[in-house]
Design a protein around this motif. Structure first.
Motif, PDB file in Angstrom:
ATOM      1  N   VAL A   1       1.111  -0.472  -0.081  1.00 56.52           N
ATOM      2  CA  VAL A   1       0.210   0.015  -0.113  1.00 56.52           C
ATOM      3  C   VAL A   1       1.005   1.598  -0.048  1.00 56.52           C
ATOM      4  O   VAL A   1       0.797   2.325  -0.926  1.00 56.52           O
ATOM      5  CB  VAL A   1      -1.389  -0.252   1.479  1.00 56.52           C
ATOM      6  CG1 VAL A   1      -2.001   1.417   1.096  1.00 56.52           C
ATOM      7  CG2 VAL A   1      -1.850  -1.502   1.738  1.00 56.52           C
ATOM      8  N   GLY A   2       1.637   1.589   0.496  1.00 54.87           N
ATOM      9  CA  GLY A   2       3.260   2.777   1.052  1.00 54.87           C
ATOM     10  C   GLY A   2       3.290   2.589  -0.439  1.00 54.87           C
ATOM     11  O   GLY A   2       3.890   3.985  -0.896  1.00 54.87           O
ATOM     12  N   GLU A   3       4.245   1.540  -1.336  1.00 55.08           N
ATOM     13  CA  GLU A   3       4.673   2.235  -2.428  1.00 55.08           C
ATOM     14  C   GLU A   3       3.678   2.942  -3.461  1.00 55.08           C
ATOM     15  O   GLU A   3       3.737   3.747  -3.762  1.00 55.08           O
ATOM     16  CB  GLU A   3       4.615   0.523  -3.104  1.00 55.08           C
ATOM     17  CG  GLU A   3       5.970  -0.149  -2.657  1.00 55.08           C
ATOM     18  CD  GLU A   3       7.066   0.965  -2.730  1.00 55.08           C
ATOM     19  OE1 GLU A   3       7.321   1.543  -3.377  1.00 55.08           O
ATOM     20  OE2 GLU A   3       7.843   0.789  -1.719  1.00 55.08           O
ATOM     21  N   GLY A   4       1.891   2.658  -3.263  1.00 52.09           N
ATOM     22  CA  GLY A   4       1.350   3.065  -4.792  1.00 52.09           C
ATOM     23  C   GLY A   4       0.744   4.386  -4.069  1.00 52.09           C
ATOM     24  O   GLY A   4       0.795   5.494  -4.583  1.00 52.09           O
ATOM     25  N   LEU A   5       1.178   4.659  -2.328  1.00 50.14           N
ATOM     26  CA  LEU A   5       1.008   6.188  -1.861  1.00 50.14           C
ATOM     27  C   LEU A   5       1.584   6.674  -2.206  1.00 50.14           C
ATOM     28  O   LEU A   5       1.540   8.064  -2.495  1.00 50.14           O
ATOM     29  CB  LEU A   5      -0.116   6.363  -0.309  1.00 50.14           C
ATOM     30  CG  LEU A   5      -1.111   5.226  -0.365  1.00 50.14           C
ATOM     31  CD1 LEU A   5      -0.889   5.073   1.276  1.00 50.14           C
ATOM     32  CD2 LEU A   5      -2.058   5.926  -0.428  1.00 50.14           C
ATOM     33  N   SER A   6       3.040   6.112  -2.306  1.00 49.54           N
ATOM     34  CA  SER A   6       4.249   7.198  -2.177  1.00 49.54           C
ATOM     35  C   SER A   6       4.093   8.142  -4.176  1.00 49.54           C
ATOM     36  O   SER A   6       4.360   8.540  -3.983  1.00 49.54           O
ATOM     37  CB  SER A   6       5.869   6.530  -1.706  1.00 49.54           C
ATOM     38  OG  SER A   6       6.077   5.610  -2.863  1.00 49.54           O
ATOM     39  N   LEU A   7       3.895   6.849  -4.428  1.00 51.98           N
ATOM     40  CA  LEU A   7       3.866   7.470  -5.456  1.00 51.98           C
ATOM     41  C   LEU A   7       3.030   8.995  -5.953  1.00 51.98           C
ATOM     42  O   LEU A   7       3.137   9.911  -6.801  1.00 51.98           O
ATOM     43  CB  LEU A   7       3.169   6.246  -6.973  1.00 51.98           C
ATOM     44  CG  LEU A   7       4.443   6.141  -6.946  1.00 51.98           C
ATOM     45  CD1 LEU A   7       4.012   4.463  -8.282  1.00 51.98           C
ATOM     46  CD2 LEU A   7       5.991   6.174  -8.302  1.00 51.98           C
TER      47      LEU A   7
END
Lengths: 368, 388
Positions: free
Chosen positions: A79-85
């Motif tokens: 989830v964090g990967e998607g949110l960071s983008l």
């Protein structure tokens, strides 16, 4: 002259925080949060030393503890990967929690009702789960691009819709036949269970995907044209407009991707841990909200998300150890998370300052 | 023949050795896992009260607990209890922990597991339940006497066989003294602890004209609504008299410690081991002291309602002309009798579609009770999963 003699360093305001100042202020935030956590231990008549020891032993102190930390890290990483983008493009997707649930719902449909052959179950679950999360996130994205609806509110509100959708499904049409009237679906066929590493409960497929995404995301931002556009939209919308970058495309893309990855994480939770659909509170455990802090702490840097998601994975599993071994109430773990976020936001300001150490010789020279 | 004797000897010796092993070790250690916070007024709170009694009563037993454990995390928490805290017995107190507990029982065959309200067992995994259906029946008798409108309200959380059994028992009690009255049911289907939802449901029922309230939910919301509206009500799980001193008639109270005290004594003595729990299912009722009728412990009926109930006379098929007050205690005594002299689910009983569910003078079996899906005559409102 005299004043110069006394000062061996001075502080300078810089517009772009440097790597070292970011690391320094983040570390400071975590240390301050832990120090405050120590006060909480004292309230429960537990010496902070014992508290921290239990915490670290329970999250990193053994293979078993480490595996529990990894298990919690996986959904936060995905989830964090998607949110960071998304955050890098200044698209504030607060709806990961609901997008996780939608992924879990799609996976449950595939596992229990699609009638697909066994070998296709898991691939179909992950693909449909990704699309369900992405589709759910596209709703507020389209509202934003078409009607300029603030995505913070719309994504947040859709979390409650997703929550109640799961409740409706498990109490109504999807209620299991073998669950004695309780609100669960039936258990998935074993072909729809994710393999775990050895005797642990860590599904390695989702872990590997998470790490690959972190590396891929880093190079995507650094090297690709789309990544460049995304960063420009985030850092300077005016410049983006001047350069003719299609802002709408970036909004739709980042929402689609971050929603999709949240959905993917939701599939990982039901296929890897629960093996059925149950009450929404017990499926996601607030990963969608914690991942916001994870992405923030990583300053929306995909590689740093590996570190920060692991940190929060450790925080959650260390929190379990505190509850089991020291009988600390469960709310205290949330207080810990809150403290870290609080100090991060307060030290954010600090990272914009740079400390310039003056050469000792130079000081002496000036002084003489 | 010889072989059999040897086998029996071996089993007996292993029992003895098991007992010796535990008593040589200084203490037995048990870990309790709760699904809710211990600060609620319901399920987890009641288990925690019982754990404290256990800890105080048995000097040879150490206990620890973990509250608010998400259902999917139960295996991880059991791992920690076994590996780090070195517990010998794990007690899991939610239906949703069932599969996790079954898996853990396989992984730790030398530990003993005790799971509440489930139906899966193993050589080292026993199950238990303290059931309220008799107490609900007694509450129903009082409710039937107290309603003036003939409409009683019931707020339920989830339509599980447990709640259906309890609402049916309650309604059978109502109809014993008031054959025309009906019980209007509202389901929350949100959570076991939903104070706001329960409050709204209770208010909606009152608006529809019910004048007595009973419920299954883990807060005192419904009782508070009853106090506010001035209607008689029945508490659930915990003593709720203080929330409605003038409007709580009675209620259902639990004594999980009755089951825990028995189980742990037998584990400590070596009677229950990790080899022989396959068929051990506690289903404890009034006669076992696992449940109690009351607005508070030791207060079976709120004195405020004593006069009304004593002056409400009925012609009972068994006890003849009798006050409802006396009828309650006669029936309680009959149910608490070790011979189990009376069951609320004794035929003839029809479901609300008119089908005979329990033939005349037949008593429902345990299996029928724990899988009950149908509704008795007198239940009004939605009934998810009702058989055709």
């Amino acid at each position: 002259m005299d004043r110069k003699k006394l000062t061996q360093f001075h502080v300078e305001l810089s517009l772009q925080p440097t790597l070292s100042s970011t690391v320094f202020s983040s570390l400071l935030a975590i240390i301050l949060a832990f120090a405050c956590g120590g006060v909480i231990f004292l309230f429960y008549h537990i010496s902070p030393g014992v508290g921290y020891q239990t915490f670290f032993r329970g999250s990193l102190g053994s293979w078993y503890a480490f595996s529990e930390t990894l298990k919690r890290t996986i959904p936060l990483l995905l989830v964090g990967e998607g949110l960071s983008l998304a955050f890098r493009a200044q698209v504030l997707n607060i709806g990961a929690e609901g997008q996780i649930l939608l992924g879990a719902v799609a996976a449950t449909w595939v596992a229990l009702f699609s009638g697909l052959p066994s070998f296709l179950l898991l691939p179909a679950m992950f693909i449909l789960g990704f699309l369900a999360g992405a589709g759910w996130a596209l709703i507020p994205a389209i509202f934003k691009t078409r009607f300029a609806v603030n995505e913070v509110l719309s994504t947040l509100m859709l979390n409650y819709v997703a929550f109640n959708l799961v409740l409706y499904l498990i109490a109504g049409p999807w209620k299991g036949k073998g669950v004695r009237g309780f609100t669960y679906t039936d258990t998935f066929p074993e072909a729809a269970w994710l393999k775990t590493m050895g005797i642990t409960r860590v599904p390695y497929f989702t872990l590997l995907v998470g790490i690959a995404l972190a590396i891929g995301g880093y190079f995507f931002l650094k090297k690709s044209a789309l990544g460049f556009e995304l960063r420009i939209v985030g850092s300077s919308p005016e410049t983006a407009r001047f350069l003719g970058i299609n802002e709408e495309k970036i909004i739709l893309f980042t929402m689609f991707l971050s929603g999709g990855l949240s959905g993917f994480a939701g599939v990982g939770e039901v296929a890897g841990i629960h093996h059925l659909l149950r009450h929404p509170d017990h499926i996601s455990l607030g990963y969608g909200y914690t991942a916001i802090i994870v992405a923030w702490l990583a300053r929306a840097n995909p590689l740093a998300v590996i570190l920060t998601s692991f940190l929060f994975g450790a925080l959650l599993s260390g929190g379990d150890a505190l509850r089991v071994s020291l009988g600390i109430p469960f709310q205290v773990v949330s207080v810990f998370n809150g403290l870290i976020l609080f100090f991060l936001i307060s030290t954010e300001h600090l990272s914009r300052y740079r400390i310039i150490w003056r050469d000792k010789k130079e000081v002496e020279k000036n002084g003489s | 023949m010889n072989k059999r004797v040897v086998l029996v000897m071996v089993i007996l010796c292993s029992f003895l050795l098991g007992g010796v092993a535990f008593s040589q070790e200084a203490k037995l250690k048990a870990g309790f896992i709760y699904v809710g916070p211990i600060g609620d007024l319901g399920w987890s709170h009641a288990h925690e009260q019982a754990r404290q009694v256990l800890e105080e009563t048995y000097p040879w037993l150490d206990t620890i607990y973990v509250e608010a454990v998400p259902e999917g995390e139960v295996e991880g928490i059991i791992d920690r209890l076994v590996n780090q805290e070195k517990v010998d017995v794990v007690v899991t107190t939610s239906f949703g922990f069932m599969d996790g507990t079954v898996n853990a029982a396989k992984r730790y065959p030398d530990k003993i597991f005790f799971h509440c309200s489930g139906f899966k067992r193993a050589p080292n995994l026993a199950t238990y339940m303290a059931d309220f259906h008799q107490v609900y029946y007694l509450n129903g008798i009082m409710a039937g006497a107290l309603t003036k409108s003939g409409k009683i309200g019931y707020v339920g959380t989830f339509p599980t066989p447990e709640l259906k059994r309890h609402i049916n028992a309650f309604t059978l009690g109502v109809r014993r003294v008031n054959p025309q009255a009906e019980v209007n049911v509202r389901w929350l289907q949100s959570a076991w602890y939903d104070p706001q939802g329960a409050k709204e449901a209770a208010e909606a029922l009152v608006a529809e004209g019910v004048d007595v309230l009973a419920f299954t939910e883990d807060s005192a919301s419904v009782v508070q609504v009853a106090e506010e509206k001035g209607l008689p009500s029945f508490g659930h799980y915990s003593p709720m008299l203080s929330y409605a001193p003038n409007h709580l008639v009675s209620g259902q109270l639990v004594h999980w410690e009755a089951i825990y005290l028995d189980f742990f004594a037998k584990v400590y003595a070596g009677l229950y081991t990790n080899q022989n729990l396959d068929n051990l299912d506690y289903w404890w009722l009034l006669n076992d002291g696992a449940v109690e009728l009351g607005a508070d412990f030791g207060v079976p009926i709120n004195p405020v309602y004593e006069e009304t109930l004593k002056s409400y006379m009925v012609d009972d098929p068994v006890y003849g002309n009798i006050s409802v007050y006396d009828l309650v205690f006669k029936l309680e005594a009959a149910m608490a009798d070790p011979e189990y002299a009376f069951s609320p689910f004794t035929g003839p009983i029809k479901d609300r579609q008119g089908n005979i569910r329990v033939p005349s003078s037949v008593r429902l079996s345990l299996e029928d009770l724990i899988t009950m899906e149908w509704a008795v005559e007198g239940v009004a409102g939605p009934w998810p999963g009702e058989p055709e």
